[in-house]
Design a protein around this motif. Structure first.
Motif, PDB file in Angstrom:
ATOM      1  N   GLY A 154       8.226  -6.310   3.146  1.00  0.00           N
ATOM      2  CA  GLY A 154       8.056  -6.595   1.728  1.00  0.00           C
ATOM      3  C   GLY A 154       7.678  -5.384   0.906  1.00  0.00           C
ATOM      4  O   GLY A 154       8.056  -5.278  -0.270  1.00  0.00           O
ATOM      5  N   ASN A 172      10.043  -4.475  -2.189  1.00  0.00           N
ATOM      6  CA  ASN A 172       9.567  -4.485  -3.577  1.00  0.00           C
ATOM      7  C   ASN A 172       9.952  -3.228  -4.354  1.00  0.00           C
ATOM      8  O   ASN A 172       9.879  -3.205  -5.579  1.00  0.00           O
ATOM      9  N   LYS A 173      10.346  -2.177  -3.665  1.00  0.00           N
ATOM     10  CA  LYS A 173      10.754  -0.937  -4.338  1.00  0.00           C
ATOM     11  C   LYS A 173      12.269  -0.852  -4.519  1.00  0.00           C
ATOM     12  O   LYS A 173      12.766   0.158  -5.024  1.00  0.00           O
ATOM     13  N   ARG A 220      -0.357  -4.726  -5.594  1.00  0.00           N
ATOM     14  CA  ARG A 220      -0.311  -6.153  -5.938  1.00  0.00           C
ATOM     15  C   ARG A 220      -1.696  -6.700  -6.272  1.00  0.00           C
ATOM     16  O   ARG A 220      -1.825  -7.709  -6.960  1.00  0.00           O
TER      17      ARG A 220
END
Length: 514
Positions: free
Chosen positions: A143, A147-148, A402
């Motif tokens: 993840g 996410n990038k 996050r």
């Protein structure tokens, strides 16, 4: 096809625990190019050690085993329905055996299925081909690097690079910007797959397909070959470095593909993958289900050392490693105030894991135990339970950004003195570190076996209703090493690297490809 389920299971285990030879050689080339005396050099050394530990222990290289994504080419007439059932059963077994972390979460309730099955998980792409064998490939992309991923719609105005048009030079700018915006949060040094064209969906699919290419292949399209070579040379001049610590090695591989598009759309899609580039494949007998051969050379015979054909670079103004400080928990404010960015901290005592669900919960509720002077570890471990209790099988850091909406408040509310994660945090957390007297420690992303080795025992667990990755695990550790990247005096290595890399990015504004 009696052996098909067993073959899928073997593929999952091999992918999760043993990096293939082409990836290992890329990591070794990175080590050869980096000064071992720097923070980035230390990180790469830890990464190399972790790769070998995972293979020896047959345990996950990284605790985030991502979204298992299978690509299956089958002969005409193969029963894809039965094959899908076998894949599901193999995923359940691999999760139960600790080769995969339970990662399938209900998007509405947050409930974890516990076995990696659920609507949309795992991802399975079937395609027929006119060959006799089954070609089964798997990628485990965590993840943090997922996410990038980023997608651009050209023309666009890009930070540091100006206008990117609908041409090869505009594509060049998008790719450089994609590396810049990741800032090491995807566990650099990493690999990128780039998809040019398509629509929004197929563009991302094409980008991820590039990650199945061999790391050492040559693009058959001459323009894309030149672009891949350019990106590899230029991206490593941005100074982002391993884990975003600064340094010579930011990118280990770049693969680019192109497809047709609509006249009105011009997408450039970038799939970012961490150094733990976990993908493997097998040719499978369609009658018996046995593995005939592996599609990527096994990494078992590639030693993780810096002896490669590449000559070591001489980094300019390479930052030396800071002093080494041993901290026994609970930690005092005085001890924290004495730390500076660059110090290597060795932690002994108890620490507590905490991710998204826990941080959200603690905003409005009390903690289940006294956290004054405590260490919170942004980590979702792989855990197995037997008659003797819980055991940690993999325990690397997750991406800390996050938790930015919560972290400063929780630090002050509970008296927490140290936060461990990867990728750094933002201005609100930095201010809270100053006001409260706390510190952010960057662990090496993906080094799940290295850190699991530092955990002596599991003292307990709370909030199991959040699922194993999100539960609050209380871990007794010794020799747990991390680097101070945000201190209690307003200093942030992440902010420094981001600022410096932006200045370097602006050097590549001018057209390169006519």
């Amino acid at each position: 096809m009696k052996q098909f389920e067993e073959s899928v299971y073997r593929l999952i285990v091999e992918t999760s625990t043993n990096l293939p030879a082409d990836v290992r050689r890329a990591v070794n080339r990175g080590r050869a190019a980096e000064d071992a005396a720097t923070r980035a050099g230390l990180a790469l050394s830890t990464i190399a050690q972790n790769i070998e530990m995972a293979e020896q222990e047959v345990s996950p290289i990284c605790q985030d085993t991502g979204m298992p994504t299978f690509v299956v080419h089958t002969p005409v007439g193969a029963n894809q329905i039965e094959m899908k059932k076998s894949i599901y059963q193999a995923v359940i077994r691999a999760t139960r055996d600790g080769k995969l972390r339970p990662n399938s979460v209900d998007s509405l309730t947050g409930s974890n299925s516990g076995d990696n099955l659920g609507p949309g998980t795992p991802v399975i792409h079937f395609e027929q081909w006119e060959e006799d064998d089954i070609d089964l490939r798997l990628i485990l992309k965590g993840g943090g690097c997922e996410n990038k991923n980023i997608q651009y719609s050209l023309p666009a105005e890009l930070e540091g690079l100006g206008k990117a048009g609908r041409d090869l030079d505009g594509i060049r700018k998008c790719i450089l910007h994609a590396v810049y915006q990741a800032q090491g949060q995807g566990c650099s040094a990493g690999f990128i797959g780039v998809g040019i064209g398509g629509d929004r969906t197929t563009g991302y699919e094409l980008a991820k397909q590039q990650l199945f290419r061999h790391a050492e292949d040559i693009n058959p399209h001459p323009d894309l070959q030149k672009l891949e070579e350019y990106v590899m040379e230029t991206a490593n001049q941005l100074g982002i470095g391993t884990m975003g610590f600064g340094g010579e090695v930011t990118l280990l591989g770049c693969k680019i593909g192109a497809m047709n598009r609509l006249p009105a759309s011009f997408f450039v899609s970038v799939a970012y993958n961490c150094w733990a580039f976990r993908r493997q494949g097998a040719l499978i007998d369609p009658v018996t289900g046995d593995i005939r051969s592996w599609l990527y050379e096994s990494g078992s015979h590639v030693a993780m050392n810096a002896e490669t054909e590449a000559a070591p670079a001489a980094p300019a103004e390479a930052p030396e490693k800071g002093r080494e400080v041993v901290l026994q928990t609970p930690i005092s404010e005085e001890q924290v105030r004495s730390l500076r960015v660059g110090d290597v901290v060795i932690i002994r005592g108890e620490m507590h894991t905490g991710r998204d669900a826990l941080h959200k919960h603690l905003m409005d509720h009390d903690a289940p135990l006294d956290l004054n002077g405590a260490v919170i570890y942004h980590c979702g471990p792989v855990m197995l339970k037997d008659d003797e209790g819980w055991h940690v099988k993999a325990a690397g850091p997750t991406t800390s950004s996050r938790e930015e909406p919560y972290q400063g408040h929780i630090l002050k509310k509970f008296g927490i003195r140290a936060v461990i994660g990867k990728g750094g945090m933002g201005a609100n957390t930095l201010q809270a570190l100053q006001e409260h007297g706390a510190v952010y420690l960057n662990a090496i992303g993906g080094a799940a076996q290295y850190y699991a080795e530092c955990i002596q025992r599991v003292n307990g667990v709370d909030f199991m209703e959040f699922g194993i990755p999100e539960a609050m695990w209380h871990l007794q550790v010794d020799g747990f090493a991390a680097i101070v990247t945000m201190d209690s005096h307003g200093n942030s290595l992440h902010a420094d690297v981001s600022r410096d890399s932006k200045a370097k990015l602006e050097m590549f504004k001018e057209p390169v490809f006519a």
